[in-house]
Scaffold this motif. Structure first.
Motif, PDB file in Angstrom:
ATOM      1  N   THR A 208     118.781 126.948   2.447  1.00 15.06           N
ATOM      2  CA  THR A 208     117.864 127.199   1.497  1.00 15.06           C
ATOM      3  C   THR A 208     117.425 128.566   2.169  1.00 15.06           C
ATOM      4  OG1 THR A 208     117.005 125.186   1.311  1.00 15.06           O
ATOM      5  CG2 THR A 208     115.509 126.961   0.863  1.00 15.06           C
ATOM      6  N   ALA A 209     117.634 129.661   1.416  1.00 16.14           N
ATOM      7  CA  ALA A 209     117.118 131.140   1.648  1.00 16.14           C
ATOM      8  C   ALA A 209     117.873 131.614   3.092  1.00 16.14           C
ATOM      9  CB  ALA A 209     115.651 131.072   1.807  1.00 16.14           C
ATOM     10  N   ASP A 210     119.078 131.620   2.966  1.00 18.12           N
ATOM     11  CA  ASP A 210     120.075 131.935   3.863  1.00 18.12           C
ATOM     12  C   ASP A 210     119.790 131.235   5.382  1.00 18.12           C
ATOM     13  OD1 ASP A 210     121.343 133.698   2.324  1.00 18.12           O
ATOM     14  OD2 ASP A 210     120.165 135.467   2.481  1.00 18.12           O
ATOM     15  N   ARG A 211     118.996 130.190   5.403  1.00 20.35           N
ATOM     16  CA  ARG A 211     119.036 129.325   6.585  1.00 20.35           C
ATOM     17  C   ARG A 211     119.416 128.010   6.560  1.00 20.35           C
ATOM     18  NH1 ARG A 211     112.901 129.641   8.753  1.00 20.35           N
ATOM     19  NH2 ARG A 211     114.229 128.717  10.720  1.00 20.35           N
ATOM     20  N   ARG A 212     120.145 127.326   7.496  1.00 17.78           N
ATOM     21  CA  ARG A 212     120.595 126.153   7.228  1.00 17.78           C
ATOM     22  C   ARG A 212     119.944 124.858   8.030  1.00 17.78           C
ATOM     23  NH1 ARG A 212     124.961 129.567   7.124  1.00 17.78           N
ATOM     24  NH2 ARG A 212     126.556 129.134   5.531  1.00 17.78           N
ATOM     25  N   PHE A 213     119.870 123.873   7.375  1.00 16.41           N
ATOM     26  CA  PHE A 213     119.044 122.732   7.901  1.00 16.41           C
ATOM     27  C   PHE A 213     119.839 121.523   7.967  1.00 16.41           C
ATOM     28  CE2 PHE A 213     116.076 125.732   5.606  1.00 16.41           C
ATOM     29  CZ  PHE A 213     114.982 125.588   6.803  1.00 16.41           C
ATOM     30  N   VAL A 214     119.801 120.779   8.979  1.00 17.51           N
ATOM     31  CA  VAL A 214     120.508 119.692   9.078  1.00 17.51           C
ATOM     32  C   VAL A 214     119.837 118.396   9.215  1.00 17.51           C
ATOM     33  CG1 VAL A 214     122.457 118.433  10.696  1.00 17.51           C
ATOM     34  CG2 VAL A 214     122.112 120.933  10.271  1.00 17.51           C
ATOM     35  N   ALA A 215     120.191 117.486   8.495  1.00 11.64           N
ATOM     36  CA  ALA A 215     119.373 116.020   8.416  1.00 11.64           C
ATOM     37  C   ALA A 215     120.393 115.236   9.048  1.00 11.64           C
ATOM     38  CB  ALA A 215     119.117 115.630   7.084  1.00 11.64           C
ATOM     39  N   LEU A 216     120.220 114.455  10.160  1.00  9.68           N
ATOM     40  CA  LEU A 216     121.016 113.449  10.979  1.00  9.68           C
ATOM     41  C   LEU A 216     120.426 111.934  10.714  1.00  9.68           C
ATOM     42  CD1 LEU A 216     121.447 115.700  14.111  1.00  9.68           C
ATOM     43  CD2 LEU A 216     123.221 115.073  12.470  1.00  9.68           C
ATOM     44  N   PRO A 217     121.183 111.299  10.270  1.00  8.43           N
ATOM     45  CA  PRO A 217     120.575 109.654  10.238  1.00  8.43           C
ATOM     46  C   PRO A 217     121.344 109.193  11.352  1.00  8.43           C
ATOM     47  CG  PRO A 217     122.366 110.086   8.477  1.00  8.43           C
ATOM     48  CD  PRO A 217     122.120 111.425   9.126  1.00  8.43           C
ATOM     49  N   VAL A 218     120.401 108.388  12.170  1.00  2.74           N
ATOM     50  CA  VAL A 218     120.707 107.612  13.215  1.00  2.74           C
ATOM     51  C   VAL A 218     120.772 106.517  13.330  1.00  2.74           C
ATOM     52  CG1 VAL A 218     120.509 107.523  15.874  1.00  2.74           C
ATOM     53  CG2 VAL A 218     120.162 109.762  14.559  1.00  2.74           C
ATOM     54  N   ASP A 219     121.528 105.449  13.723  1.00  2.00           N
ATOM     55  CA  ASP A 219     121.557 103.852  13.465  1.00  2.00           C
ATOM     56  C   ASP A 219     121.088 103.860  14.988  1.00  2.00           C
ATOM     57  OD1 ASP A 219     121.872 101.372  12.824  1.00  2.00           O
ATOM     58  OD2 ASP A 219     124.050 101.347  13.411  1.00  2.00           O
ATOM     59  N   VAL A 220     119.764 102.869  15.117  1.00  2.00           N
ATOM     60  CA  VAL A 220     119.048 102.691  16.419  1.00  2.00           C
ATOM     61  C   VAL A 220     118.852 101.242  16.171  1.00  2.00           C
ATOM     62  CG1 VAL A 220     117.892 104.972  16.858  1.00  2.00           C
ATOM     63  CG2 VAL A 220     116.816 103.017  15.319  1.00  2.00           C
ATOM     64  N   PRO A 221     118.777 100.692  17.644  1.00  4.58           N
ATOM     65  CA  PRO A 221     118.684  99.185  17.772  1.00  4.58           C
ATOM     66  C   PRO A 221     117.161  98.848  17.197  1.00  4.58           C
ATOM     67  CG  PRO A 221     119.110 100.290  19.908  1.00  4.58           C
ATOM     68  CD  PRO A 221     119.094 101.154  18.831  1.00  4.58           C
ATOM     69  N   ASP A 222     116.969  97.665  17.027  1.00  3.03           N
ATOM     70  CA  ASP A 222     115.827  97.043  16.446  1.00  3.03           C
ATOM     71  C   ASP A 222     114.492  97.272  17.378  1.00  3.03           C
ATOM     72  OD1 ASP A 222     116.770  96.469  14.181  1.00  3.03           O
ATOM     73  OD2 ASP A 222     117.266  94.331  14.602  1.00  3.03           O
ATOM     74  N   HIS A 223     114.768  97.289  18.476  1.00  2.00           N
ATOM     75  CA  HIS A 223     113.669  97.275  19.592  1.00  2.00           C
ATOM     76  C   HIS A 223     113.141  98.712  19.699  1.00  2.00           C
ATOM     77  CE1 HIS A 223     116.027  98.868  22.932  1.00  2.00           C
ATOM     78  NE2 HIS A 223     117.043  98.117  22.344  1.00  2.00           N
ATOM     79  N   THR A 224     113.743  99.578  19.191  1.00  2.00           N
ATOM     80  CA  THR A 224     113.309 101.085  19.529  1.00  2.00           C
ATOM     81  C   THR A 224     112.317 101.411  18.522  1.00  2.00           C
ATOM     82  OG1 THR A 224     115.676 101.643  20.331  1.00  2.00           O
ATOM     83  CG2 THR A 224     114.229 103.503  19.516  1.00  2.00           C
ATOM     84  N   TYR A 225     112.499 101.172  17.222  1.00  2.00           N
ATOM     85  CA  TYR A 225     111.532 101.582  16.230  1.00  2.00           C
ATOM     86  C   TYR A 225     110.593 100.455  15.764  1.00  2.00           C
ATOM     87  CZ  TYR A 225     114.504  99.064  12.614  1.00  2.00           C
ATOM     88  OH  TYR A 225     115.222  98.180  12.005  1.00  2.00           O
ATOM     89  N   ASP A 226     110.687  98.998  16.233  1.00  2.00           N
ATOM     90  CA  ASP A 226     109.987  98.094  15.841  1.00  2.00           C
ATOM     91  C   ASP A 226     109.174  97.626  17.253  1.00  2.00           C
ATOM     92  OD1 ASP A 226     108.737  96.048  14.409  1.00  2.00           O
ATOM     93  OD2 ASP A 226     110.301  94.508  14.921  1.00  2.00           O
ATOM     94  N   ARG A 227     107.983  98.673  17.402  1.00  2.00           N
ATOM     95  CA  ARG A 227     107.365  98.269  18.382  1.00  2.00           C
ATOM     96  C   ARG A 227     106.101  98.042  18.039  1.00  2.00           C
ATOM     97  NH1 ARG A 227     107.779 104.139  21.342  1.00  2.00           N
ATOM     98  NH2 ARG A 227     107.974 104.643  19.017  1.00  2.00           N
ATOM     99  N   THR A 228     105.227  97.046  19.029  1.00  2.00           N
ATOM    100  CA  THR A 228     103.949  96.715  18.588  1.00  2.00           C
ATOM    101  C   THR A 228     102.961  97.780  19.039  1.00  2.00           C
ATOM    102  OG1 THR A 228     103.818  95.398  20.917  1.00  2.00           O
ATOM    103  CG2 THR A 228     104.688  94.280  18.839  1.00  2.00           C
ATOM    104  N   ARG A 229     101.727  97.601  18.524  1.00  2.00           N
ATOM    105  CA  ARG A 229     100.617  98.538  18.856  1.00  2.00           C
ATOM    106  C   ARG A 229      99.967  98.250  20.215  1.00  2.00           C
ATOM    107  NH1 ARG A 229      97.248 100.259  13.638  1.00  2.00           N
ATOM    108  NH2 ARG A 229      96.166 101.095  15.603  1.00  2.00           N
TER     109      ARG A 229
END
Length: 91
Positions: A58-79
């Protein structure tokens, strides 16, 4: 008979997909095929398997989107703080 539909170069979104075997990521450096090495704005936040990358321009700049497969305990944290600290009365 239809009139031709013209497109501007600046209005379209150029993007392509790279599989994980052709992508090399170091701490804050990234190597892309046919583009070369580039500096990332920040290091990866998640530890896991990188599934691929979508590179968009976009407008002579490059952007990269990286999907990452993470384990369940990494993103499923309790408050840790669930206490009530105030009430909104909408005044």
């Amino acid at each position: 008979m239809y009139a031709p539909r013209f497109k501007k170069k600046s209005k379209c979104r150029d993007s392509f997909y790279i599989t994980d075997d052709r992508l090399a990521i170091f701490d804050t450096m990234m190597r892309l095929p046919n583009i070369g090495e580039g500096v990332m704005a920040e290091a990866l936040c998640f530890v896991g398997k990188i599934l691929g990358a979508t590179v968009s321009r976009t407008a002579d700049r490059r952007f990269v989107a990286l999907p990452v497969d993470v384990p369940d305990h990494t993103y499923d944290r309790t408050r840790t703080k669930n206490g009530i600290i105030g009430v909104d009365c909408g005044v």
